[in-house]
Motif scaffolding. Structure first.
Motif, PDB file in Angstrom:
ATOM      1  N   ASN A   4       0.789  -1.077   0.009  1.00  0.00           N
ATOM      2  CA  ASN A   4      -0.076   0.174  -0.012  1.00  0.00           C
ATOM      3  C   ASN A   4       0.761   1.226   0.027  1.00  0.00           C
ATOM      4  O   ASN A   4       0.368   2.178  -0.541  1.00  0.00           O
ATOM      5  CB  ASN A   4      -0.933   0.021   1.400  1.00  0.00           C
ATOM      6  N   LEU A   5       2.219   1.319   0.514  1.00  0.00           N
ATOM      7  CA  LEU A   5       2.895   2.488   0.670  1.00  0.00           C
ATOM      8  C   LEU A   5       3.918   2.634  -0.420  1.00  0.00           C
ATOM      9  O   LEU A   5       4.697   3.533  -0.465  1.00  0.00           O
ATOM     10  CB  LEU A   5       3.600   2.420   1.912  1.00  0.00           C
ATOM     11  N   ASP A   6       3.981   1.517  -1.583  1.00  0.00           N
ATOM     12  CA  ASP A   6       4.875   1.883  -2.480  1.00  0.00           C
ATOM     13  C   ASP A   6       6.228   1.504  -1.879  1.00  0.00           C
ATOM     14  O   ASP A   6       6.405   0.860  -0.839  1.00  0.00           O
ATOM     15  CB  ASP A   6       4.971   3.084  -3.359  1.00  0.00           C
ATOM     16  N   THR A   7       7.489   1.784  -2.663  1.00  0.00           N
ATOM     17  CA  THR A   7       8.767   1.799  -2.184  1.00  0.00           C
ATOM     18  C   THR A   7       9.202   2.397  -1.098  1.00  0.00           C
ATOM     19  O   THR A   7       9.044   3.701  -1.106  1.00  0.00           O
ATOM     20  CB  THR A   7       9.728   1.991  -3.411  1.00  0.00           C
ATOM     21  N   LEU A   8       9.801   1.746  -0.144  1.00  0.00           N
ATOM     22  CA  LEU A   8      10.201   2.121   1.260  1.00  0.00           C
ATOM     23  C   LEU A   8      11.803   1.798   1.242  1.00  0.00           C
ATOM     24  O   LEU A   8      12.139   0.659   0.819  1.00  0.00           O
ATOM     25  CB  LEU A   8       9.492   1.757   2.647  1.00  0.00           C
ATOM     26  N   TYR A   9      12.567   2.501   2.044  1.00  0.00           N
ATOM     27  CA  TYR A   9      13.815   2.407   2.094  1.00  0.00           C
ATOM     28  C   TYR A   9      14.061   2.370   3.926  1.00  0.00           C
ATOM     29  O   TYR A   9      14.097   3.490   4.287  1.00  0.00           O
ATOM     30  CB  TYR A   9      14.816   3.474   1.476  1.00  0.00           C
ATOM     31  N   ILE A  10      14.385   1.224   4.235  1.00  0.00           N
ATOM     32  CA  ILE A  10      14.370   0.911   5.670  1.00  0.00           C
ATOM     33  C   ILE A  10      15.644   0.623   6.465  1.00  0.00           C
ATOM     34  O   ILE A  10      16.698  -0.375   5.734  1.00  0.00           O
ATOM     35  CB  ILE A  10      13.488  -0.213   6.071  1.00  0.00           C
ATOM     36  N   ASP A  11      16.049   1.460   7.154  1.00  0.00           N
ATOM     37  CA  ASP A  11      17.618   1.025   7.801  1.00  0.00           C
ATOM     38  C   ASP A  11      17.470  -0.353   8.476  1.00  0.00           C
ATOM     39  O   ASP A  11      16.446  -0.909   8.977  1.00  0.00           O
ATOM     40  CB  ASP A  11      17.699   2.158   9.038  1.00  0.00           C
ATOM     41  N   GLU A  44      12.919  13.911  -3.774  1.00  0.00           N
ATOM     42  CA  GLU A  44      11.833  13.158  -4.299  1.00  0.00           C
ATOM     43  C   GLU A  44      10.473  13.810  -4.516  1.00  0.00           C
ATOM     44  O   GLU A  44       9.671  14.231  -3.852  1.00  0.00           O
ATOM     45  CB  GLU A  44      11.704  11.750  -3.623  1.00  0.00           C
ATOM     46  N   LEU A  45      10.087  13.447  -5.834  1.00  0.00           N
ATOM     47  CA  LEU A  45       8.653  13.933  -6.047  1.00  0.00           C
ATOM     48  C   LEU A  45       7.635  12.927  -5.878  1.00  0.00           C
ATOM     49  O   LEU A  45       6.457  13.142  -5.496  1.00  0.00           O
ATOM     50  CB  LEU A  45       8.766  14.612  -7.450  1.00  0.00           C
ATOM     51  N   THR A  46       8.036  11.875  -6.384  1.00  0.00           N
ATOM     52  CA  THR A  46       7.115  10.816  -6.619  1.00  0.00           C
ATOM     53  C   THR A  46       7.997   9.490  -6.660  1.00  0.00           C
ATOM     54  O   THR A  46       9.136   9.674  -6.316  1.00  0.00           O
ATOM     55  CB  THR A  46       6.113  10.434  -7.889  1.00  0.00           C
ATOM     56  N   ASP A  47       7.497   8.103  -6.237  1.00  0.00           N
ATOM     57  CA  ASP A  47       8.234   7.185  -6.233  1.00  0.00           C
ATOM     58  C   ASP A  47       9.187   6.773  -7.646  1.00  0.00           C
ATOM     59  O   ASP A  47      10.119   6.314  -7.396  1.00  0.00           O
ATOM     60  CB  ASP A  47       7.226   5.893  -6.003  1.00  0.00           C
ATOM     61  N   MET A  48       8.546   7.531  -8.576  1.00  0.00           N
ATOM     62  CA  MET A  48       9.588   7.277  -9.711  1.00  0.00           C
ATOM     63  C   MET A  48      10.258   8.770 -10.395  1.00  0.00           C
ATOM     64  O   MET A  48      11.305   8.342 -10.994  1.00  0.00           O
ATOM     65  CB  MET A  48       8.507   6.928 -10.744  1.00  0.00           C
ATOM     66  N   PHE A  49       9.782   9.710  -9.844  1.00  0.00           N
ATOM     67  CA  PHE A  49      10.618  11.001 -10.412  1.00  0.00           C
ATOM     68  C   PHE A  49      11.070  11.866  -9.221  1.00  0.00           C
ATOM     69  O   PHE A  49      10.726  12.077  -8.235  1.00  0.00           O
ATOM     70  CB  PHE A  49       9.304  11.836 -10.940  1.00  0.00           C
ATOM     71  N   ASP A  50      12.295  12.374  -9.638  1.00  0.00           N
ATOM     72  CA  ASP A  50      13.079  13.248  -8.740  1.00  0.00           C
ATOM     73  C   ASP A  50      13.324  14.721  -9.383  1.00  0.00           C
ATOM     74  O   ASP A  50      13.485  14.717 -10.554  1.00  0.00           O
ATOM     75  CB  ASP A  50      14.490  12.681  -8.240  1.00  0.00           C
ATOM     76  N   LEU A  51      13.620  15.812  -8.550  1.00  0.00           N
ATOM     77  CA  LEU A  51      14.246  17.005  -9.059  1.00  0.00           C
ATOM     78  C   LEU A  51      15.476  16.966  -8.524  1.00  0.00           C
ATOM     79  O   LEU A  51      15.963  16.714  -7.371  1.00  0.00           O
ATOM     80  CB  LEU A  51      13.314  17.979  -8.328  1.00  0.00           C
ATOM     81  N   ASP A  52      16.489  17.084  -9.524  1.00  0.00           N
ATOM     82  CA  ASP A  52      17.954  16.800  -9.487  1.00  0.00           C
ATOM     83  C   ASP A  52      18.293  18.188  -9.635  1.00  0.00           C
ATOM     84  O   ASP A  52      18.337  19.006 -10.732  1.00  0.00           O
ATOM     85  CB  ASP A  52      18.398  15.889 -10.195  1.00  0.00           C
TER      86      ASP A  52
END
Length: 368
Positions: free
Chosen positions: A78-85, A325-333
């Motif tokens: 439900n929460l899409d891609t997460l990066y967990i320590d 990060e703007l969305t799970d797929m797009f970033d502002l660089d």
């Protein structure tokens, strides 16, 4: 007689009342729900999902992607891609196969369970601290690759016809024991049919880990083209060693370097001047990555090449970049680039190019 009957009736009524009261109390006790204990979660053994429980006792279902640099990539249902320590993982259970790279540089494949401070692969217990990397699935090529492209462009017409573009792209292949990288940075500008900017840089390297922090770099290479610096192309090839100075879930810092050979072909030279030059060189590189927040990352790269004066002398390539990060797929660089050559070669007209070039690049990144 009446007194005895009264006493019998009194005792009988008292016994009935006591029995009814006791039965009601037992019924209340029997039907009272048992408090939920989130520390004793039993995950489904047969499920289409991988399961993850954090030390905060939050429970997620989804899919394990990978574990690198103590950072678990988990695609929640439900929460899409997460990066967990990795230190925040209390319980982890894979539904399918995962490939695990261990600190002794061995690799094993099986179903993983991490629970109560212990780890099991296909039911066989091992030390959780021995895990170095995790890749979802069996050891096959499609599970090893990731890439990103960041593009920026400016188009203008009317009194001035202008086209500007910049591109930053990278691809990474990570296995449980090795890492292969290839990066591209390019800029182009044309104003009223006059080319004003045209430079391209490609870097690649292969690393083989011999411990969790120390790696061999059997080969690294760079190709650089910039005719406005009077460089038709400059090629560097070498080998070296590398070491991860800092390797935490939030910050990584690695340094590497080694001997190399540099060959420079100049774009235009005056009569009698050499058109190309080759020399031995030493290349040193530093890469720093910092996860500022869950949505903002900072990366810095500094690469220096010490060659002969005839081949350009000391040169460096430095990049500082923010990825928002703007969305799970797009970033502002947002990237700042500084290139320097200490001894640029004069062109055919005797003009010496500037030693320093600075760029500020705004682009939209796409994770592939």
């Amino acid at each position: 007689m009446q007194l005895q009957q009264f006493r019998w009736v009194h005792h009988t009524a008292s016994a009935v009342l006591l029995a009814a009261t006791s039965g009601f109390s037992m019924a209340v006790i029997a039907t009272e729900p048992t408090p939920f204990d989130p520390t004793q979660v039993v995950l489904p053994a047969d499920s289409q999902y991988d399961w993850l429980q954090l030390t905060s006792l939050e429970l997620l279902k989804g899919e394990i992607k990978n574990l690198y640099d103590d950072k678990l990539e988990f695609e929640s249902d439900n929460l899409d891609t997460l990066y967990i320590d990795w230190e925040d993982v209390k319980l982890l259970q894979s539904q399918g196969l995962v490939s695990i790279g261990f600190t002794d540089l061995s690799t094993q494949t099986g179903k993983l369970l991490v629970k109560d401070g212990k780890s099991y692969l296909d039911g066989v217990e091992f030390d959780r601290n021995d895990i170095m990397t995790i890749i979802a699935g069996a050891q096959q090529e499609s599970n090893y690759w990731s890439s990103k492209i960041s593009l920026g462009a400016n188009f203008r017409s009317g009194n001035t016809e202008q086209v500007d573009y910049s591109a930053i792209a990278n691809a990474k292949r990570r296995t449980t024991e090795s890492r292969y990288l290839i990066d591209y940075l390019g800029n182009y500008s044309n104003v009223d049919d006059n080319n004003t900017i045209d430079n391209h840089r490609i870097n690649t390297n292969f690393d083989w880990y011999i411990s969790k922090q120390f790696y061999l770099r059997p080969v690294f290479a760079e190709i650089y083209l910039d005719k406005f610096k009077n460089i038709d192309y400059k090629a560097t090839l070498g080998f070296g060693l590398g070491y991860d100075i800092i390797d935490t879930s939030k910050v990584t810092w690695s340094v590497s370097g080694g001997p190399a050979y540099t060959y420079t072909k100049y774009d235009k030279v005056s009569d009698g001047a050499v058109e190309s030059e080759g020399s031995a060189a030493v290349v040193i590189e530093s890469v720093y990555e910092w996860e500022i927040t869950d949505d903002i990352d900072f990366d810095a790269l500094y690469r220096v090449n010490y060659g002969s004066e005839d081949s350009g002398g000391y040169s460096h390539h430095a990049v500082a970049a923010f990825a928002i990060e703007l969305t799970d797929m797009f970033d502002l660089d947002l990237s700042f680039v500084w290139d320097r050559i200490s001894n640029p070669q004069d062109d055919a007209e005797g003009i010496t190019p500037e030693k320093d070039d600075f760029q500020f690049i705004v682009g939209f990144g796409i994770d592939l």
